[in-house]
Scaffold this motif. Structure first.
Motif, PDB file in Angstrom:
ATOM      1  N   UNK A   1      40.693  31.424  48.839  1.00 50.26           N
ATOM      2  CA  UNK A   1      40.215  32.044  47.609  1.00 50.26           C
ATOM      3  C   UNK A   1      41.153  33.174  47.174  1.00 50.26           C
ATOM      4  N   UNK A   2      41.634  33.947  48.128  1.00 46.80           N
ATOM      5  CA  UNK A   2      42.572  35.032  47.804  1.00 46.80           C
ATOM      6  C   UNK A   2      43.858  34.469  47.207  1.00 46.80           C
ATOM      7  N   UNK A   3      44.314  33.336  47.731  1.00 50.31           N
ATOM      8  CA  UNK A   3      45.511  32.699  47.177  1.00 50.31           C
ATOM      9  C   UNK A   3      45.258  32.234  45.745  1.00 50.31           C
ATOM     10  N   UNK A   4      44.083  31.672  45.501  1.00 48.03           N
ATOM     11  CA  UNK A   4      43.709  31.253  44.146  1.00 48.03           C
ATOM     12  C   UNK A   4      43.700  32.460  43.198  1.00 48.03           C
TER      13      UNK A   4
ATOM     14  N   UNK B   1      51.987  47.427  54.802  1.00 48.49           N
ATOM     15  CA  UNK B   1      51.982  46.132  54.111  1.00 48.49           C
ATOM     16  C   UNK B   1      50.615  45.460  54.121  1.00 48.49           C
ATOM     17  N   UNK B   2      49.933  45.512  55.266  1.00 46.38           N
ATOM     18  CA  UNK B   2      48.640  44.842  55.381  1.00 46.38           C
ATOM     19  C   UNK B   2      47.605  45.492  54.464  1.00 46.38           C
ATOM     20  N   UNK B   3      47.473  46.794  54.524  1.00 47.36           N
ATOM     21  CA  UNK B   3      46.488  47.496  53.688  1.00 47.36           C
ATOM     22  C   UNK B   3      46.806  47.295  52.203  1.00 47.36           C
ATOM     23  N   UNK B   4      48.077  47.344  51.866  1.00 48.40           N
ATOM     24  CA  UNK B   4      48.513  47.154  50.483  1.00 48.40           C
ATOM     25  C   UNK B   4      48.168  45.737  50.002  1.00 48.40           C
ATOM     26  N   UNK B   5      48.421  44.758  50.841  1.00 45.76           N
ATOM     27  CA  UNK B   5      48.100  43.374  50.499  1.00 45.76           C
ATOM     28  C   UNK B   5      46.606  43.164  50.331  1.00 45.76           C
ATOM     29  N   UNK B   6      45.807  43.803  51.187  1.00 48.13           N
ATOM     30  CA  UNK B   6      44.353  43.685  51.085  1.00 48.13           C
ATOM     31  C   UNK B   6      43.852  44.308  49.779  1.00 48.13           C
ATOM     32  N   UNK B   7      44.413  45.458  49.420  1.00 52.55           N
ATOM     33  CA  UNK B   7      43.995  46.129  48.183  1.00 52.55           C
ATOM     34  C   UNK B   7      44.427  45.324  46.955  1.00 52.55           C
ATOM     35  N   UNK B   8      45.612  44.733  47.016  1.00 55.81           N
ATOM     36  CA  UNK B   8      46.085  43.889  45.913  1.00 55.81           C
ATOM     37  C   UNK B   8      45.183  42.662  45.774  1.00 55.81           C
ATOM     38  N   UNK B   9      44.784  42.098  46.883  1.00 57.56           N
ATOM     39  CA  UNK B   9      43.880  40.950  46.873  1.00 57.56           C
ATOM     40  C   UNK B   9      42.534  41.335  46.259  1.00 57.56           C
TER      41      UNK B   9
ATOM     42  N   UNK C   1      45.295  35.280  43.526  1.00 58.24           N
ATOM     43  CA  UNK C   1      46.670  35.777  43.351  1.00 58.24           C
ATOM     44  C   UNK C   1      47.429  34.928  42.327  1.00 58.24           C
ATOM     45  N   UNK C   2      47.246  33.610  42.384  1.00 58.96           N
ATOM     46  CA  UNK C   2      47.913  32.721  41.427  1.00 58.96           C
ATOM     47  C   UNK C   2      47.370  32.926  40.015  1.00 58.96           C
ATOM     48  N   UNK C   3      46.117  33.299  39.894  1.00 53.99           N
ATOM     49  CA  UNK C   3      45.463  33.466  38.595  1.00 53.99           C
ATOM     50  C   UNK C   3      45.736  34.821  37.960  1.00 53.99           C
ATOM     51  N   UNK C   4      46.086  35.815  38.756  1.00 51.09           N
ATOM     52  CA  UNK C   4      46.106  37.190  38.267  1.00 51.09           C
ATOM     53  C   UNK C   4      46.999  37.407  37.053  1.00 51.09           C
ATOM     54  N   UNK C   5      48.188  36.875  37.023  1.00 48.95           N
ATOM     55  CA  UNK C   5      49.077  37.155  35.888  1.00 48.95           C
ATOM     56  C   UNK C   5      48.515  36.575  34.588  1.00 48.95           C
ATOM     57  N   UNK C   6      47.809  35.464  34.679  1.00 50.87           N
ATOM     58  CA  UNK C   6      47.206  34.867  33.486  1.00 50.87           C
ATOM     59  C   UNK C   6      45.986  35.676  33.044  1.00 50.87           C
ATOM     60  N   UNK C   7      45.267  36.212  34.002  1.00 48.78           N
ATOM     61  CA  UNK C   7      44.160  37.112  33.677  1.00 48.78           C
ATOM     62  C   UNK C   7      44.700  38.389  33.033  1.00 48.78           C
TER      63      UNK C   7
ATOM     64  N   UNK D   1      42.134  43.695  43.981  1.00 50.38           N
ATOM     65  CA  UNK D   1      42.414  43.811  42.543  1.00 50.38           C
ATOM     66  C   UNK D   1      42.316  42.438  41.880  1.00 50.38           C
ATOM     67  N   UNK D   2      42.944  41.441  42.499  1.00 54.09           N
ATOM     68  CA  UNK D   2      42.947  40.085  41.954  1.00 54.09           C
ATOM     69  C   UNK D   2      41.531  39.527  41.866  1.00 54.09           C
ATOM     70  N   UNK D   3      40.743  39.713  42.916  1.00 54.12           N
ATOM     71  CA  UNK D   3      39.370  39.208  42.956  1.00 54.12           C
ATOM     72  C   UNK D   3      38.500  39.918  41.918  1.00 54.12           C
ATOM     73  N   UNK D   4      38.654  41.237  41.800  1.00 47.58           N
ATOM     74  CA  UNK D   4      37.867  41.997  40.824  1.00 47.58           C
ATOM     75  C   UNK D   4      38.196  41.571  39.396  1.00 47.58           C
ATOM     76  N   UNK D   5      39.476  41.323  39.129  1.00 49.34           N
ATOM     77  CA  UNK D   5      39.890  40.893  37.793  1.00 49.34           C
ATOM     78  C   UNK D   5      39.335  39.507  37.487  1.00 49.34           C
TER      79      UNK D   5
END
Length: 177
Positions: A126-129, A35-43, A131-137, A45-49
């Motif tokens: 920043x990661x929370x921001x 879960x931790x590694x997956x969450x970090x990688x997802x975060x 994550x909230x932005x990702x679907x709109x991106x 993805x969100x930051x890169x996008x």
């Protein structure tokens, strides 16, 4: 348009890399092995996008306004019915991204002076921001192509400002016998 094209291309690469990671790091039930590694990688993805969208952010409103103007002037038979819907999705996504950006600025400014990039407090906010932005991106990555399609259709459409050339009269000659 150049920024849009770059964003669509880059966000697709980011999403493809995410899908490959997710496929490799989840079980058949869809749950991640770690879960931790997956969450970090997802975060990540969100930051890169979000980073890929930044050059487009400042011209996005203008692109939408231009596409709406072009769409209104296109001959009806050249308009794709989905374009109006897609422009609506892009408007809603951009409005929401702007709201989230304003919220992020308020959040960032409310952090203690010790919360700088690289600290858990700053990075978590920043990661929370992101994550909230990702679907709109993702909406912009998915539907942004409509802006290019509308622009292409507008460039190919006959202009009401340019007169259509008159057809040369057909000369009839007597047929040889």
């Amino acid at each position: 348009m150049r920024h849009l094209d770059h964003y669509v291309r880059d966000s697709q690469k980011i999403l493809d890399a995410w899908d490959a990671y997710s496929d490799e790091h989840t079980g058949l039930d869809g749950w991640p092995y770690d879960d931790h590694a997956y969450g970090m990688r997802k975060s990540q993805r969100d930051a890169d996008t979000a980073e890929a969208f930044e050059p487009l952010r400042y011209g996005a409103r203008h692109l939408l306004a231009t596409a709406e103007t072009q769409l209104a002037q296109l001959p009806e038979n050249t308009v794709q019915s989905r374009w109006v819907y897609q422009l609506g999705v892009l408007h809603t996504a951009l409005d929401r991204l702007e709201e989230l950006h304003e919220q992020w600025l308020l959040t960032r400014d409310a952090l203690p002076a010790t919360a700088k990039p690289g600290t858990a407090e700053f990075d978590d906010a920043l990661a929370e921001h992101h994550a909230e932005s990702w679907s709109y991106l993702d909406d912009w990555a998915t539907h942004g192509k409509a802006l290019r399609e509308i622009n292409t259709a507008a460039r190919k459409a006959p202009s009401s400002l340019v007169p259509m050339p008159a057809l040369a009269p057909v000369r009839r000659t007597a047929a040889r016998k």
